[in-house]
Design a protein around this motif. Structure first.
Motif, PDB file in Angstrom:
ATOM      1  N   ILE A 155     -30.750  18.631 -12.545  1.00  0.00           N
ATOM      2  CA  ILE A 155     -31.630  17.474 -12.525  1.00  0.00           C
ATOM      3  C   ILE A 155     -32.669  17.619 -13.623  1.00  0.00           C
ATOM      4  O   ILE A 155     -33.378  18.614 -13.696  1.00  0.00           O
ATOM      5  N   ASP A 156     -32.748  16.635 -14.487  1.00  0.00           N
ATOM      6  CA  ASP A 156     -33.697  16.662 -15.589  1.00  0.00           C
ATOM      7  C   ASP A 156     -35.079  16.319 -15.071  1.00  0.00           C
ATOM      8  O   ASP A 156     -35.322  15.204 -14.624  1.00  0.00           O
ATOM      9  N   GLY A 157     -35.998  17.281 -15.117  1.00  0.00           N
ATOM     10  CA  GLY A 157     -37.345  17.042 -14.636  1.00  0.00           C
ATOM     11  C   GLY A 157     -38.316  16.659 -15.728  1.00  0.00           C
ATOM     12  O   GLY A 157     -39.492  16.476 -15.469  1.00  0.00           O
ATOM     13  N   THR A 158     -37.866  16.574 -16.967  1.00  0.00           N
ATOM     14  CA  THR A 158     -38.760  16.289 -18.088  1.00  0.00           C
ATOM     15  C   THR A 158     -38.885  14.784 -18.271  1.00  0.00           C
ATOM     16  O   THR A 158     -38.407  14.205 -19.239  1.00  0.00           O
ATOM     17  N   LEU A 170     -35.703   6.406  -5.553  1.00  0.00           N
ATOM     18  CA  LEU A 170     -34.241   6.338  -5.565  1.00  0.00           C
ATOM     19  C   LEU A 170     -33.634   7.450  -4.714  1.00  0.00           C
ATOM     20  O   LEU A 170     -32.714   7.215  -3.920  1.00  0.00           O
ATOM     21  N   ALA A 171     -34.150   8.661  -4.870  1.00  0.00           N
ATOM     22  CA  ALA A 171     -33.614   9.798  -4.120  1.00  0.00           C
ATOM     23  C   ALA A 171     -33.779   9.601  -2.618  1.00  0.00           C
ATOM     24  O   ALA A 171     -32.838   9.818  -1.840  1.00  0.00           O
ATOM     25  N   ILE A 172     -34.957   9.168  -2.199  1.00  0.00           N
ATOM     26  CA  ILE A 172     -35.220   8.994  -0.771  1.00  0.00           C
ATOM     27  C   ILE A 172     -34.355   7.881  -0.192  1.00  0.00           C
ATOM     28  O   ILE A 172     -33.779   8.010   0.896  1.00  0.00           O
ATOM     29  N   ALA A 173     -34.229   6.775  -0.930  1.00  0.00           N
ATOM     30  CA  ALA A 173     -33.386   5.672  -0.455  1.00  0.00           C
ATOM     31  C   ALA A 173     -31.922   6.093  -0.386  1.00  0.00           C
ATOM     32  O   ALA A 173     -31.205   5.743   0.565  1.00  0.00           O
ATOM     33  N   ALA A 174     -31.468   6.853  -1.391  1.00  0.00           N
ATOM     34  CA  ALA A 174     -30.070   7.292  -1.415  1.00  0.00           C
ATOM     35  C   ALA A 174     -29.773   8.235  -0.256  1.00  0.00           C
ATOM     36  O   ALA A 174     -28.740   8.113   0.416  1.00  0.00           O
ATOM     37  N   GLU A 197     -23.596  18.684   1.399  1.00  0.00           N
ATOM     38  CA  GLU A 197     -23.085  18.923   0.046  1.00  0.00           C
ATOM     39  C   GLU A 197     -22.649  17.624  -0.615  1.00  0.00           C
ATOM     40  O   GLU A 197     -22.901  17.399  -1.805  1.00  0.00           O
ATOM     41  N   ARG A 198     -21.998  16.767   0.147  1.00  0.00           N
ATOM     42  CA  ARG A 198     -21.523  15.490  -0.399  1.00  0.00           C
ATOM     43  C   ARG A 198     -22.690  14.608  -0.837  1.00  0.00           C
ATOM     44  O   ARG A 198     -22.680  14.040  -1.936  1.00  0.00           O
ATOM     45  N   ILE A 199     -23.699  14.505   0.016  1.00  0.00           N
ATOM     46  CA  ILE A 199     -24.855  13.660  -0.311  1.00  0.00           C
ATOM     47  C   ILE A 199     -25.657  14.268  -1.455  1.00  0.00           C
ATOM     48  O   ILE A 199     -26.185  13.547  -2.310  1.00  0.00           O
ATOM     49  N   LEU A 200     -25.736  15.591  -1.509  1.00  0.00           N
ATOM     50  CA  LEU A 200     -26.451  16.240  -2.601  1.00  0.00           C
ATOM     51  C   LEU A 200     -25.781  15.943  -3.939  1.00  0.00           C
ATOM     52  O   LEU A 200     -26.461  15.642  -4.927  1.00  0.00           O
ATOM     53  N   ARG A 201     -24.454  16.012  -3.985  1.00  0.00           N
ATOM     54  CA  ARG A 201     -23.743  15.703  -5.230  1.00  0.00           C
ATOM     55  C   ARG A 201     -24.026  14.273  -5.681  1.00  0.00           C
ATOM     56  O   ARG A 201     -24.290  14.016  -6.861  1.00  0.00           O
ATOM     57  N   THR A 203     -26.611  12.350  -4.869  1.00  0.00           N
ATOM     58  CA  THR A 203     -28.021  12.162  -5.214  1.00  0.00           C
ATOM     59  C   THR A 203     -28.333  12.780  -6.571  1.00  0.00           C
ATOM     60  O   THR A 203     -29.063  12.194  -7.382  1.00  0.00           O
ATOM     61  N   ARG A 204     -27.791  13.958  -6.829  1.00  0.00           N
ATOM     62  CA  ARG A 204     -27.981  14.585  -8.145  1.00  0.00           C
ATOM     63  C   ARG A 204     -27.431  13.693  -9.246  1.00  0.00           C
ATOM     64  O   ARG A 204     -28.067  13.508 -10.294  1.00  0.00           O
ATOM     65  N   ALA A 205     -26.243  13.138  -9.027  1.00  0.00           N
ATOM     66  CA  ALA A 205     -25.636  12.270 -10.037  1.00  0.00           C
ATOM     67  C   ALA A 205     -26.478  11.016 -10.249  1.00  0.00           C
ATOM     68  O   ALA A 205     -26.683  10.573 -11.387  1.00  0.00           O
ATOM     69  N   ALA A 206     -26.985  10.450  -9.149  1.00  0.00           N
ATOM     70  CA  ALA A 206     -27.806   9.243  -9.262  1.00  0.00           C
ATOM     71  C   ALA A 206     -29.085   9.518 -10.039  1.00  0.00           C
ATOM     72  O   ALA A 206     -29.503   8.721 -10.884  1.00  0.00           O
ATOM     73  N   LEU A 207     -29.707  10.665  -9.790  1.00  0.00           N
ATOM     74  CA  LEU A 207     -30.937  11.007 -10.497  1.00  0.00           C
ATOM     75  C   LEU A 207     -30.663  11.310 -11.969  1.00  0.00           C
ATOM     76  O   LEU A 207     -31.456  10.962 -12.845  1.00  0.00           O
ATOM     77  N   SER A 208     -29.545  11.953 -12.245  1.00  0.00           N
ATOM     78  CA  SER A 208     -29.204  12.273 -13.633  1.00  0.00           C
ATOM     79  C   SER A 208     -28.928  11.014 -14.438  1.00  0.00           C
ATOM     80  O   SER A 208     -29.221  10.947 -15.634  1.00  0.00           O
ATOM     81  N   ASP A 209     -28.367   9.993 -13.765  1.00  0.00           N
ATOM     82  CA  ASP A 209     -28.038   8.740 -14.452  1.00  0.00           C
ATOM     83  C   ASP A 209     -29.196   7.757 -14.470  1.00  0.00           C
ATOM     84  O   ASP A 209     -29.111   6.712 -15.120  1.00  0.00           O
ATOM     85  N   ALA A 210     -30.273   8.090 -13.744  1.00  0.00           N
ATOM     86  CA  ALA A 210     -31.362   7.124 -13.582  1.00  0.00           C
ATOM     87  C   ALA A 210     -32.077   6.826 -14.883  1.00  0.00           C
ATOM     88  O   ALA A 210     -32.657   5.765 -15.065  1.00  0.00           O
ATOM     89  N   GLY A 211     -32.085   7.796 -15.780  1.00  0.00           N
ATOM     90  CA  GLY A 211     -32.777   7.570 -17.043  1.00  0.00           C
ATOM     91  C   GLY A 211     -31.969   6.755 -18.005  1.00  0.00           C
ATOM     92  O   GLY A 211     -32.452   6.357 -19.045  1.00  0.00           O
TER      93      GLY A 211
END
Length: 211
Positions: A155-158, A170-174, A197-201, A203-211
């Motif tokens: 997850i890109d935190g920058t 987005l993360a909380i809603a997902a 594990e399924r939801i984590l994958r 959510t990580r993908a959604a956050l990575s694509d959010a930018g």
């Protein structure tokens, strides 16, 4: 609730009533309309709890007040655990998200049908406000972690503060949406682990694509 229980015996009675109501709501076929053998009624709750209807009415004027107290307690339990996790600054972003998902899954997996029915029920403005306040608090606590964390994970935190806040929402809603759609599939600890594990994958993908 009609009144808050002050004595230990009264608190025990309220707990017994709420536990009985939750069991009824969790049974397949239970409906909230109060019609037929599967209808959710105060009489049925009193019978399940082993108390008189009069004792139940000392604390709950109707079945809606029972439902709302279950919702409040459910929210309070999840809130306390999630805030404790979010306040632990030593937790990485990856572990933080996994922990949040684990909490939401475990809080709902015990009585998934009951909590699904409660979510479908129109609640009072007070309960709705409590939920919205809870979500805002989670966003307020999660967003700074998405700005400052750069632990080498996926997850890109920058990102700036505004983008981090958007990602937190987005993360909380997902997480919330996925858990409540899928939690009824859980039949034990192994199912819980797979669902986390399924939801984590996702959510990580959604956050990575959010930018």
């Amino acid at each position: 609730m009609r009144k808050q229980p002050a004595q230990q015996r009264s608190r025990f009675t309220v707990d017994v009533i709420l536990e009985a109501a939750t069991r009824i709501l969790d049974r397949p076929g239970t409906t909230l309309d109060g019609i037929g053998d599967d209808g959710f009624t105060t009489n049925r709750v009193a019978e399940e709890a082993g108390v008189s209807v009069g004792s139940l009415y000392q604390y709950f004027p109707d079945k809606q007040s029972i439902i709302e107290e279950i919702a409040r307690r459910h929210l309070a339990s999840a809130s306390a655990r999630m805030i404790d996790l979010l306040d632990d600054v030593s937790t990485s972003t990856e572990d933080l998200l996994a922990g949040l998902i684990t909490i939401v899954v475990s809080e709902n997996a015990s009585h998934p049908r009951a909590f699904a029915l409660i979510r479908e029920r129109t609640v009072s403005p007070e309960v709705a406000d409590e939920y919205l306040s809870f979500v805002r608090d989670l966003v307020d606590r999660l967003a700074p972690r998405l700005v400052t964390t750069d632990d080498g994970g996926d997850i890109d935190g920058t990102v700036d503060a505004a983008e981090a806040r958007s990602r937190a929402r987005l993360a909380i809603a997902a997480i919330d949406g996925q858990v409540h759609q899928l939690v009824e599939q859980v039949r034990g600890p192994e199912d819980e682990r797979r669902l986390v594990e399924r939801i984590l994958r996702f959510t990580r993908a959604a956050l990575s694509d959010a930018g």
